[in-house]
Design an enzyme around this catalytic site. Sequence first.
Site, PDB file in Angstrom:
ATOM      1  N   TYR A 167     -25.392 -22.156 -48.724  1.00 34.72           N
ATOM      2  CA  TYR A 167     -24.575 -21.594 -49.809  1.00 34.72           C
ATOM      3  C   TYR A 167     -23.554 -22.654 -50.235  1.00 34.72           C
ATOM      4  O   TYR A 167     -23.145 -23.491 -49.426  1.00 34.72           O
ATOM      5  CB  TYR A 167     -23.847 -20.332 -49.343  1.00 34.72           C
ATOM      6  CG  TYR A 167     -24.756 -19.134 -49.166  1.00 34.72           C
ATOM      7  CD1 TYR A 167     -25.619 -19.046 -48.067  1.00 34.72           C
ATOM      8  CD2 TYR A 167     -24.759 -18.093 -50.078  1.00 34.72           C
ATOM      9  CE1 TYR A 167     -26.454 -17.953 -47.905  1.00 34.72           C
ATOM     10  CE2 TYR A 167     -25.591 -16.990 -49.916  1.00 34.72           C
ATOM     11  CZ  TYR A 167     -26.431 -16.921 -48.832  1.00 34.72           C
ATOM     12  OH  TYR A 167     -27.262 -15.831 -48.674  1.00 34.72           O
ATOM     13  N   GLU A 168     -23.111 -22.580 -51.484  1.00 34.21           N
ATOM     14  CA  GLU A 168     -22.262 -23.650 -52.017  1.00 34.21           C
ATOM     15  C   GLU A 168     -20.874 -23.680 -51.377  1.00 34.21           C
ATOM     16  O   GLU A 168     -20.130 -24.633 -51.559  1.00 34.21           O
ATOM     17  CB  GLU A 168     -22.148 -23.537 -53.536  1.00 34.21           C
ATOM     18  CG  GLU A 168     -21.433 -22.284 -53.993  1.00 34.21           C
ATOM     19  CD  GLU A 168     -21.671 -21.977 -55.470  1.00 34.21           C
ATOM     20  OE1 GLU A 168     -22.619 -22.511 -56.059  1.00 34.21           O
ATOM     21  OE2 GLU A 168     -20.896 -21.189 -56.014  1.00 34.21           O
ATOM     22  N   SER A 169     -20.520 -22.660 -50.617  1.00 30.50           N
ATOM     23  CA  SER A 169     -19.261 -22.702 -49.878  1.00 30.50           C
ATOM     24  C   SER A 169     -19.339 -23.686 -48.710  1.00 30.50           C
ATOM     25  O   SER A 169     -18.355 -23.875 -47.997  1.00 30.50           O
ATOM     26  CB  SER A 169     -18.916 -21.305 -49.356  1.00 30.50           C
ATOM     27  OG  SER A 169     -20.005 -20.769 -48.645  1.00 30.50           O
TER      28      SER A 169
END
Lengths: 273, 257
Positions: free
Chosen positions: B49-51
């Site tokens: 995930y981009e986090s």
Amino acid sequence: MTKIVSLQELIAGHIHEGQTLALEGFTHLIPFAAGHEIIRQGIQNLTLIRMTPDLIYDQLIGVGLVKKIVFSWGGNPGVGSLYRLRDAIEKGIPQPLEWEEHSHAAMACAYQAGASGLPFGILRGYTGTDLAKENPAYIKWVDCPFTGEKLAAIKAINPDVTIIHAQQADKKGNVKIWGITGVQKEAAYAAKKVLVTVEEVVDELDKTYQGIYIPHWLVAGITKVPGGAHPSYAMGYSQRNNQFYKSWDGISKDMSRFQEWIETQVMNKTQDA
Amino acid sequence: MDYTKDEMMIITASQMLGNGEVCFVGIGLPSTACNLARITHAPDIVLIYESGTIDTKPEVLPLSIGDDILAATASSVVSVPEIFSYWLQAGKVDIGFLGGAQIDKYGNINSTVIGSYKNPKVRLPGAGGAPEIAANAKKTYVIMRQTKRAFVDQVDFITSVGYLRGGDERRKSGISGEGPQVIITDLGILEPHAISKEFMLTSIHPGVTLEEIRDNTQWNLKISPDLKTTKAPPKAYLEALRGLQNRTELAHSQTMP
């Protein structure tokens, strides 16, 4: 002299009308309490930078303190719109809002350039997109001097002040963050001044977790605000209040409910807890 | 076993993912499909995930891209600049899985505005990680509900590139990834024509009519000469998906102190 001050002193002492601020925290560790103190002090005409404006910028925009935002994704995560942000852009309510817009990768790149003291960051991306076409003031193209590849150049971001929320600080003012660290390190190192709210002030920082460390000589002021990221969270201290994020949809959509929420939950309090 | 159109879409999408593939996952429908794959046929799928959460295995779906459960169940958590530079930009992602508000016949995605950019009728959330996922993942898959408003001849704004104006325009412009391979909708499956890159209907879900699909597409959608009927969702997938969604709903409705 101690850097550990009250929240009122932290904001009054360092945040002024017309400044460019970054309140960072990628879903995790969003500095809500500091944002609410800015609302209580009514500091006007701000340029606010955040990859994801989130509820905190929706609130600051809704009360009319914001002249311009710089962002890369402006929604309520997993829920929908930020209606105060939308009203400002679509209808100029409560006042017109300028914006500067990036993709996440490009904005991270701009923060990295800012933290590195460089005028721009380099990105393989944006080719063929309308974001690049619409925003030539801060998205340009360069040819790689080695391969000739065309790459995007993103103007550096250097906030006047970056505010972050962290798990811990020690009494000297060293700061520790763990969990999802987002762009806090880059946002802090790119800023002229760094302010921090923390869950806890400790004798010695926790060394169990890998994470970001910001040394005391880069930090201008610290305030202990347990729960200061709520309804975002601080890993190891609290959980994200997804229920509140969902309920914000209804509050943000209705101007009178929004104003009532600001009055009771922000203005009538001295500090979030 | 009865199923909904959304279940049909999510299960079909999940079945396209291979075990061991490295997937960069958007929130919402992509996240649901990818986690369903992980708890069924693809236990070793790597979800990013981009986090900055890498190889995450949440037992309930995250509401946001940065929910605590993503960090707590990840093999590693890195910064946002690192996830985009070292992973996505450097070509270490096999599949980028995207959704969007509007898509056109060449697979370009709009998640920015309806109307003009400077004076938008509707201001959408914006780009997030999608432009570089669409450009730099080796391949991308798209999952979207098919409606006339969303499936348009030409998007109002190109947030994330598909094949631009078709043919070899994408490749010639030097974009590294191969582009969108498939659009999975609640009505069928669309894939690009080998030469023109225009998306055409290659599979229709059981019980859906061609008329219904045309009514929900603004461009004159071509039908593949080898049109298939999509396999109905297996019981095991339906049960796994419902279990996942029930656990998620319960978790997200709890009020935190």
